[in-house]
Scaffold this motif. Structure first.
Motif, PDB file in Angstrom:
ATOM      1  N   ARG A  80      55.094  49.655  39.377  1.00 51.11           N
ATOM      2  CA  ARG A  80      55.471  47.649  38.745  1.00 51.11           C
ATOM      3  C   ARG A  80      54.631  46.820  39.479  1.00 51.11           C
ATOM      4  N   ASP A  81      55.061  47.352  40.903  1.00 55.32           N
ATOM      5  CA  ASP A  81      54.484  45.896  41.937  1.00 55.32           C
ATOM      6  C   ASP A  81      52.992  46.043  42.790  1.00 55.32           C
ATOM      7  N   MET A  82      52.628  47.436  42.115  1.00 58.44           N
ATOM      8  CA  MET A  82      51.292  47.299  42.557  1.00 58.44           C
ATOM      9  C   MET A  82      50.592  47.041  40.928  1.00 58.44           C
ATOM     10  N   ALA A  83      51.139  47.337  40.207  1.00 58.61           N
ATOM     11  CA  ALA A  83      50.078  47.046  38.936  1.00 58.61           C
ATOM     12  C   ALA A  83      50.089  44.944  39.085  1.00 58.61           C
ATOM     13  N   ARG A  84      51.119  44.886  39.166  1.00 57.47           N
ATOM     14  CA  ARG A  84      51.303  43.479  39.242  1.00 57.47           C
ATOM     15  C   ARG A  84      50.268  42.943  40.269  1.00 57.47           C
ATOM     16  N   GLU A  85      50.025  43.473  41.395  1.00 57.84           N
ATOM     17  CA  GLU A  85      49.177  42.725  42.590  1.00 57.84           C
ATOM     18  C   GLU A  85      47.899  42.922  42.449  1.00 57.84           C
ATOM     19  N   TRP A  86      47.040  44.329  41.534  1.00 51.10           N
ATOM     20  CA  TRP A  86      46.277  44.120  41.683  1.00 51.10           C
ATOM     21  C   TRP A  86      45.353  43.539  40.021  1.00 51.10           C
ATOM     22  N   ALA A  87      46.201  43.337  39.033  1.00 54.14           N
ATOM     23  CA  ALA A  87      46.272  42.690  37.651  1.00 54.14           C
ATOM     24  C   ALA A  87      46.433  41.331  37.929  1.00 54.14           C
ATOM     25  N   THR A  88      46.633  40.731  38.415  1.00 47.58           N
ATOM     26  CA  THR A  88      47.382  39.096  40.092  1.00 47.58           C
ATOM     27  C   THR A  88      45.622  39.127  39.950  1.00 47.58           C
ATOM     28  N   ASN A  89      45.446  39.961  41.114  1.00 49.51           N
ATOM     29  CA  ASN A  89      44.429  39.236  42.627  1.00 49.51           C
ATOM     30  C   ASN A  89      42.734  40.418  41.673  1.00 49.51           C
ATOM     31  N   GLU A  90      42.439  41.412  40.832  1.00 44.41           N
ATOM     32  CA  GLU A  90      41.607  41.831  40.748  1.00 44.41           C
ATOM     33  C   GLU A  90      41.309  41.746  39.024  1.00 44.41           C
ATOM     34  N   SER A  91      42.317  40.813  38.243  1.00 43.40           N
ATOM     35  CA  SER A  91      42.059  41.329  36.530  1.00 43.40           C
ATOM     36  C   SER A  91      42.492  40.363  36.059  1.00 43.40           C
ATOM     37  N   PRO A  92      42.436  39.321  37.241  1.00 46.08           N
ATOM     38  CA  PRO A  92      43.230  37.628  36.237  1.00 46.08           C
ATOM     39  C   PRO A  92      42.354  37.664  35.144  1.00 46.08           C
ATOM     40  N   VAL A  93      42.720  35.960  34.218  1.00 49.63           N
ATOM     41  CA  VAL A  93      42.423  35.975  33.126  1.00 49.63           C
ATOM     42  C   VAL A  93      41.093  35.352  33.214  1.00 49.63           C
ATOM     43  N   THR A  94      40.483  34.602  33.853  1.00 51.74           N
ATOM     44  CA  THR A  94      39.499  34.727  34.107  1.00 51.74           C
ATOM     45  C   THR A  94      37.881  35.712  34.053  1.00 51.74           C
ATOM     46  N   ALA A  95      38.931  36.559  34.306  1.00 60.91           N
ATOM     47  CA  ALA A  95      38.253  37.995  33.986  1.00 60.91           C
ATOM     48  C   ALA A  95      37.791  38.729  32.799  1.00 60.91           C
ATOM     49  N   TRP A  96      38.745  38.409  32.295  1.00 63.57           N
ATOM     50  CA  TRP A  96      38.412  39.131  30.585  1.00 63.57           C
ATOM     51  C   TRP A  96      37.674  37.572  30.134  1.00 63.57           C
ATOM     52  N   ARG A  97      38.134  36.602  30.422  1.00 67.68           N
ATOM     53  CA  ARG A  97      36.949  35.677  29.620  1.00 67.68           C
ATOM     54  C   ARG A  97      35.600  36.219  29.885  1.00 67.68           C
ATOM     55  N   LYS A  98      35.524  36.559  31.184  1.00 63.34           N
ATOM     56  CA  LYS A  98      33.655  37.388  31.355  1.00 63.34           C
ATOM     57  C   LYS A  98      33.222  38.197  30.321  1.00 63.34           C
ATOM     58  N   VAL A  99      34.377  39.329  30.423  1.00 59.43           N
ATOM     59  CA  VAL A  99      34.408  40.524  29.354  1.00 59.43           C
ATOM     60  C   VAL A  99      34.176  39.489  27.499  1.00 59.43           C
ATOM     61  N   ARG A 100      34.855  39.090  27.391  1.00 57.26           N
ATOM     62  CA  ARG A 100      34.814  38.554  26.096  1.00 57.26           C
ATOM     63  C   ARG A 100      33.499  37.742  26.093  1.00 57.26           C
ATOM     64  N   ASP A 101      33.080  37.106  26.767  1.00 52.84           N
ATOM     65  CA  ASP A 101      31.831  36.164  26.808  1.00 52.84           C
ATOM     66  C   ASP A 101      30.588  37.089  26.565  1.00 52.84           C
ATOM     67  N   ALA A 102      30.522  38.307  27.539  1.00 53.65           N
ATOM     68  CA  ALA A 102      29.702  38.940  27.570  1.00 53.65           C
ATOM     69  C   ALA A 102      29.370  39.852  26.210  1.00 53.65           C
TER      70      ALA A 102
END
Length: 239
Positions: free
Chosen positions: A12-34
């Motif tokens: 859980r902690d590894m997933a939390r750290e990765w999502a926060t640092n490597e896949s924040p909401v801004t990353a999803w916005r890039k996927v959406r805009d593409a």
């Protein structure tokens, strides 16, 4: 509230750290805009596979870690907090169908590829605008499946469909007899209409009459885990 063991806490902690640092909401916005049909970042999904998340419920004999559904739910909840788009929930739900209803040969053929992230698998159940698994018209004759499924999650990139027909669940590979039409939804995630016209189909013979419902129960749990993450993050943000 579930009591987590040491491995689950670390996951859980590894997933939390990765999502926060490597896949924040801004990353999803890039996927959406593409506005790509896949609706997710393939490189990010490859990283998830390398971390073993795509094989959490799959036995070690087939390339997974067999950490169980609670562990998978913990990961998906953390991904939900940052709205990380990925096929992990859809592929895991499809994998559960093969685990519960597949023969040894079917499991050996598909589970290692799902666990490695190489193969995107998904469920194809509903045929109308609402979730109604009791209303199925898709049918199989002489090993060929015909019917149309609406709003198939990850349908744009799936290489394997677990399809609900009138007499059970079938494995259908993308390709011969399979046509995919992209749907444009408000959340920009991949949902497609998938038409099967005499597509070669391999039945999941084990699992009994309750196989479909057992698989859908597991899919619902994964959807709930993602929504829990989203709701929890929204609540924390408003405080």
């Amino acid at each position: 509230m579930a009591v987590l063991n040491e491995e689950q806490t670390m996951l859980r902690d590894m997933a939390r750290e990765w999502a926060t640092n490597e896949s924040p909401v801004t990353a999803w916005r890039k996927v959406r805009d593409a506005n790509e049909p896949a609706g997710y970042d393939a490189a990010a999904y490859e990283t998830m596979a390398q971390m073993g998340w795509t094989g959490i419920i799959i036995p070690e004999a087939h390339g997974g870690s067999d950490f169980g559904w609670l562990s998978l739910g913990l990961v998906i909840e953390e991904l939900g907090k940052t709205m990380t788009a990925s096929p992990i929930a859809a592929a895991s739900a499809a994998a559960s169908a093969i685990l519960l209803g597949g023969s040894e040969a079917q499991q050996a053929k598909y589970l290692p590829r799902i666990a490695s992230g190489e193969l995107i698998a998904t469920l194809a159940v509903d045929e109308g605008p609402r979730h109604d698994p009791a209303s199925i018209a898709a049918s199989v004759k002489d090993g060929k499946l015909t019917g149309t499924k609406a709003f198939v999650a990850e349908g744009d990139t799936a290489g394997l469909f677990v399809v609900a027909a009138t007499d059970g669940l079938y494995l259908v590979e993308a390709g011969e007899g399979v046509a995919v039409s992209r749907r444009h939804l408000v959340d920009f995630r991949s949902h497609a209409e998938v038409s099967f016209d005499g597509a070669p189909a391999d039945k999941l013979e084990a699992g009994g009459e309750g196989l479909r419902d057992a698989v859908l129960d597991r899919a619902a749990v994964l959807a709930a885990a993602e929504m829990l993450g989203m709701a929890g993050q929204a609540f924390d943000t408003t405080l």
